[in-house]
Each structure stands twice: as C-alpha cells, then as structure tokens.
Design an enzyme around this catalytic site. Structure first.
Site, PDB file in Angstrom:
ATOM      1  N   LYS A 120      16.182   3.438   9.351  1.00 29.92           N
ATOM      2  CA  LYS A 120      16.882   2.234   8.884  1.00 29.92           C
ATOM      3  C   LYS A 120      17.988   1.812   9.841  1.00 29.92           C
ATOM      4  CE  LYS A 120      15.780   2.185   4.012  1.00 29.92           C
ATOM      5  NZ  LYS A 120      16.227   2.224   2.628  1.00 29.92           N
ATOM      6  N   LYS A 203       4.542   1.908   6.307  1.00 35.54           N
ATOM      7  CA  LYS A 203       4.417   1.912   4.842  1.00 35.54           C
ATOM      8  C   LYS A 203       4.688   0.513   4.286  1.00 35.54           C
ATOM      9  CE  LYS A 203       9.043   3.113   3.535  1.00 35.54           C
ATOM     10  NZ  LYS A 203      10.064   3.874   2.952  1.00 35.54           N
ATOM     11  N   LYS A 206       9.772  -3.344   1.190  1.00 38.78           N
ATOM     12  CA  LYS A 206      10.438  -4.615   0.891  1.00 38.78           C
ATOM     13  C   LYS A 206      11.016  -5.223   2.151  1.00 38.78           C
ATOM     14  CE  LYS A 206      12.030  -2.506  -3.356  1.00 38.78           C
ATOM     15  NZ  LYS A 206      13.087  -1.634  -3.831  1.00 38.78           N
TER      16      LYS A 206
HETATM   17  P1  TYM Z   1      13.057   2.596  -3.211  1.00 38.45           P
HETATM   18  O1  TYM Z   1      13.801   1.604  -3.995  1.00 38.45           O
HETATM   19  O2  TYM Z   1      12.860   2.368  -1.750  1.00 38.45           O
HETATM   20  O3  TYM Z   1      11.628   2.825  -3.829  1.00 38.45           O
HETATM   21  C1  TYM Z   1      11.454   3.134  -5.219  1.00 38.45           C
HETATM   22  C2  TYM Z   1      10.324   4.131  -5.352  1.00 38.45           C
HETATM   23  O4  TYM Z   1       9.116   3.603  -4.784  1.00 38.45           O
HETATM   24  C3  TYM Z   1       8.576   4.540  -3.852  1.00 38.45           C
HETATM   25  N1  TYM Z   1       7.909   3.808  -2.768  1.00 38.45           N
HETATM   26  C4  TYM Z   1       6.646   4.017  -2.390  1.00 38.45           C
HETATM   27  N2  TYM Z   1       5.698   4.854  -2.844  1.00 38.45           N
HETATM   28  C5  TYM Z   1       4.484   4.801  -2.246  1.00 38.45           C
HETATM   29  N3  TYM Z   1       4.182   3.949  -1.221  1.00 38.45           N
HETATM   30  C6  TYM Z   1       5.111   3.086  -0.741  1.00 38.45           C
HETATM   31  N4  TYM Z   1       4.815   2.253   0.253  1.00 38.45           N
HETATM   32  C7  TYM Z   1       6.408   3.096  -1.328  1.00 38.45           C
HETATM   33  N5  TYM Z   1       7.546   2.390  -1.101  1.00 38.45           N
HETATM   34  C8  TYM Z   1       8.458   2.843  -1.995  1.00 38.45           C
HETATM   35  C9  TYM Z   1       9.784   5.318  -3.346  1.00 38.45           C
HETATM   36  O5  TYM Z   1       9.413   6.563  -2.795  1.00 38.45           O
HETATM   37  C10 TYM Z   1      10.602   5.454  -4.611  1.00 38.45           C
HETATM   38  O6  TYM Z   1      10.140   6.534  -5.391  1.00 38.45           O
HETATM   39  N6  TYM Z   1      16.473   6.165  -2.567  1.00 38.45           N
HETATM   40  C11 TYM Z   1      15.515   5.610  -3.503  1.00 38.45           C
HETATM   41  C12 TYM Z   1      16.141   5.206  -4.826  1.00 38.45           C
HETATM   42  C13 TYM Z   1      16.935   6.285  -5.454  1.00 38.45           C
HETATM   43  C14 TYM Z   1      16.438   7.444  -6.082  1.00 38.45           C
HETATM   44  C15 TYM Z   1      17.574   8.178  -6.509  1.00 38.45           C
HETATM   45  C16 TYM Z   1      15.158   7.932  -6.313  1.00 38.45           C
HETATM   46  C17 TYM Z   1      18.290   6.321  -5.515  1.00 38.45           C
HETATM   47  N7  TYM Z   1      18.673   7.477  -6.159  1.00 38.45           N
HETATM   48  C18 TYM Z   1      17.458   9.400  -7.179  1.00 38.45           C
HETATM   49  C19 TYM Z   1      15.036   9.158  -6.981  1.00 38.45           C
HETATM   50  C20 TYM Z   1      16.175   9.873  -7.409  1.00 38.45           C
HETATM   51  C21 TYM Z   1      14.871   4.394  -2.874  1.00 38.45           C
HETATM   52  O7  TYM Z   1      15.422   3.762  -2.011  1.00 38.45           O
HETATM   53  O8  TYM Z   1      13.696   4.047  -3.426  1.00 38.45           O
END
Ligand code: TYM
Length: 340
Positions: A120, A203, A206
């Site tokens: 990032k 991947k 967003k």
């Molecule tokens: P975020 O908002 O990027 O994504 C939310 C969830 O979606 C999953 N994900 C994917 N899974 C499969 N293929 C993809 N292309 C894909 N893109 C996103 C992510 O792995 C995630 O599970 N840091 C986290 C949010 C967070 C969090 C936490 C998660 C903050 N605190 C505590 C678990 C526990 C994030 O940015 O996810």
C-alpha cells in the site's frame, strides 16, 4: 471476560463499495457462521473498520456515506443485527485505547515484515501515514479486545492475524497473565483470494482504478453480466480436471468464482463444462452471479432509503460491544500498571 465458547469477530473497511472478493472471501462466511456458531451457543461480532479507513486518503463525506452503505450491504447480504453484534469501531473507543497499549508490546521489526504495508505504501514510504504503518496493531486490538476465538478473513489478512497472535502471546508473557486469547484466522477454502477480472495476478480490490476488474455488490444486473462476459480468459477449452488448469490463472479464477457462488467444488463445476469453451461458461457464470448478487443489491437499495435506521443499528451494536470490551480493556490497564 473470556468467552465460554466460540466468539467470531471480523471487520471490513468502508473505503468503497463492497465487491465480489469481499463477499466470497469474507461476508458469505460471516453469514454462514452466524447460524453455525449461534447454534453452538457462540457469538458473532462484525464491525465496520472506519478507523482503518483513515489510514489512506478519504474525504469525510465519503467516509460517512461509505460507513452507512457498507453496513447496509452487510445487512442486505444476511447479517442480522439482532443476532450478530454489528457496529463501527469509532463508537467503541476501547479499540483505540487498547491499540495504544499494544503499540508498546508490538515491535518495529514485526511491523516491518507486513507485506500489505509495503504494497500500500509503494515507493512513497516516507509519505505514507503513520496510521498505515500501525494499522495491524489496531487490527490486533480489534480482535483481542473481545477475546475472539476465530476470525474469518480472506487470505490477504492472514499475516495481520498472525501478528495479532504474536502480540497477544508477548503481552501474556510480559505481564504474566492469560488475559488474551490467541485468535485463529479462518480463511475460506472456497475463495481465499478472488483475483481481478482483468489481471489474474492481482487480487480483486476496491483500490484498482479499473471498474472492469471487480464486480461491485451495487452493480446492476447488466453491468454484472457485462463484466463477466468481458473478463479476461484464454482461447482453450475447459479441461476435465482442476490440475489441468495449472498455468491458466484467469480460467482458475472464474472457476473458483463459479464454485464459490454455487456452493460447489471446482471439480464438480468442471464436470459440467469439461470440453466446453468460455463462450458457454461465461454466460452461465454471469447468470449465476446475477441470481446471487441481484437480490442483495435490491435489498441494499431498499435499506439505503432510510439511513437513520442503519445508523441506529450501528449504535445499538456499539452499545453491546462497549459492554463486552470494557472488562478486557480494564484488565489490560491493570496488568500494565495503569490502574491499581
Ligand atoms: P478489507 O476491508 O480489505 O476486506 C474485508 C474482507 O474481505 C476480504 N477480501 C478478499 N477475500 C478474497 N478475495 C479478495 N480479492 C478479497 N479482498 C478482500 C479481506 O481479506 C477481508 O477479510 N484489515 C481488514 C479489516 C479489519 C479486520 C480487523 C479484519 C480491520 N480490523 C480485524 C479482521 C479482524 C481489511 O482491510 O479488510
């Protein structure tokens, strides 16, 4: 304060519309766990990671709107706010408070190994926010605060959860306590990493500037169908076995999406399409995606007509989360000598 049984905790950032990767990698599992875990007497807690969204540029208006929209999307996808605790981080200040305490347990060397920060921040590391660097520590606080036993996430978050386990173990050791539970990451076997529809080496995300690279949960039926029909593929026919797809990353990704959307295995789906080309497979995938995602979008549109009802869901969930968080935060403060 320690949960007697399974406690599932996970979060999602309100940085934009949710896409198919979020849905198949995380949200679909969250909905399924709501039934399975609660049948066993456990709890499910899902939150909007609005504090994490601040780590990269976002306007206040977008953050406000996205928080409501992402919450509504979760409800539309099947998260029931009466059964799961659904809230946003900001309304539970203990997330930030515990993150500060854990900042003094986590080591700089550990954070330096986080691949997501490197991705990032890119070449402009000096210009990245301190929040982006510290992001995994807040994430550790998010789950340790509730003594989460299981954290359902996509593959890209696994390294962060391993860090959360290291932080929990070091805290317990340094302060001679068993306060924190080591959380278990649960990565979906069906859809650990859904890839971009334009480039199967990246991947689905967003932040990709190409709208064609992802299917958003807000896309119309026509747009969903069009994105799948234009998805990058190769000219070969589909083989009889999954092994024969090695080296065909685009084909593998579309098959994984088909399988995950239909709750079938990739081998089972291939049995229907072996020997056929993408001219047959893509329209079937488009129809399947429209059938599964269309109702979620329609429900989302209905829910967004009343944003104050969504806000009320977050406040109600936050009140429950604050009660669960308070004893853990206090115990951590006591263990560290901040409170008598
Ligand atoms: P975020 O908002 O990027 O994504 C939310 C969830 O979606 C999953 N994900 C994917 N899974 C499969 N293929 C993809 N292309 C894909 N893109 C996103 C992510 O792995 C995630 O599970 N840091 C986290 C949010 C967070 C969090 C936490 C998660 C903050 N605190 C505590 C678990 C526990 C994030 O940015 O996810």
């Amino acid at each position: 304060m320690r949960p007697k049984s399974t406690r599932v905790v996970s979060g999602i950032q309100p940085t934009g519309n949710l896409h198919l990767g979020n849905y198949l990698g995380a949200v679909k599992q969250w909905v399924a766990m709501q039934d399975d875990i609660q049948a066993g007497g456990g709890e499910t807690m899902y939150f909007i990671a609005d504090l994490h969204a601040l780590t990269q540029p976002i306007t206040p208006a977008d953050l406000r709107a996205n928080t409501i929209e992402v919450t509504a999307t979760l409800v539309a996808a099947g998260i029931d706010p009466d059964r799961s605790i659904l809230f946003n981080q900001t309304r539970v200040p203990a997330h930030s408070e515990l993150a500060w305490l854990l900042n003094n347990v986590a080591r700089v060397g550990w954070l330096n190994r986080m691949t997501q920060f490197k991705d990032k921040a890119g070449k402009n590391r000096e210009g990245a926010s301190v929040g982006l660097y510290d992001y995994p520590v807040l994430m550790a606080a998010d789950v340790l605060l509730y003594n989460a036993t299981h954290v359902p996430v996509g593959d890209d978050q696994k390294q962060h959860l391993e860090l959360a386990r290291d932080i929990a173990a070091k805290f317990n050791l340094d302060y001679q306590t068993d306060l924190f539970t080591l959380p278990e990451p649960l990565v979906s076997t069906a859809a650990p990493r859904i890839m971009s529809l334009r480039d199967a080496n990246a991947k689905m995300s967003k932040s990709n500037p190409s709208e064609q690279s992802r299917v958003n949960l807000t896309d119309s039926d026509d747009v969903i169908a069009d994105k799948f029909k234009k998805a990058k593929t190769d000219p070969d026919l589909l083989p009889a076995s999954v092994d024969e797809l090695d080296g065909r990353a685009e084909a593998k990704n579309l098959l994984a999406i088909f399988a995950a959307l239909s709750d079938r295995t990739p081998a089972d789906v291939l049995a229907d399409y072996a020997g056929k080309g993408f001219g047959a497979f893509k329209p079937a995938l488009a129809d399947l995606a429209v059938a599964k995602l269309g109702p979620i979008r329609n429900e989302l549109t209905r829910l967004l007509a009343d944003p104050s009802a969504i806000d009320a869901i977050l406040e109600k969930g936050a009140a429950r989360a604050r009660d669960l968080a308070a004893p853990t935060l206090q115990a951590a403060q006591e263990a560290m000598g901040l409170l008598a």
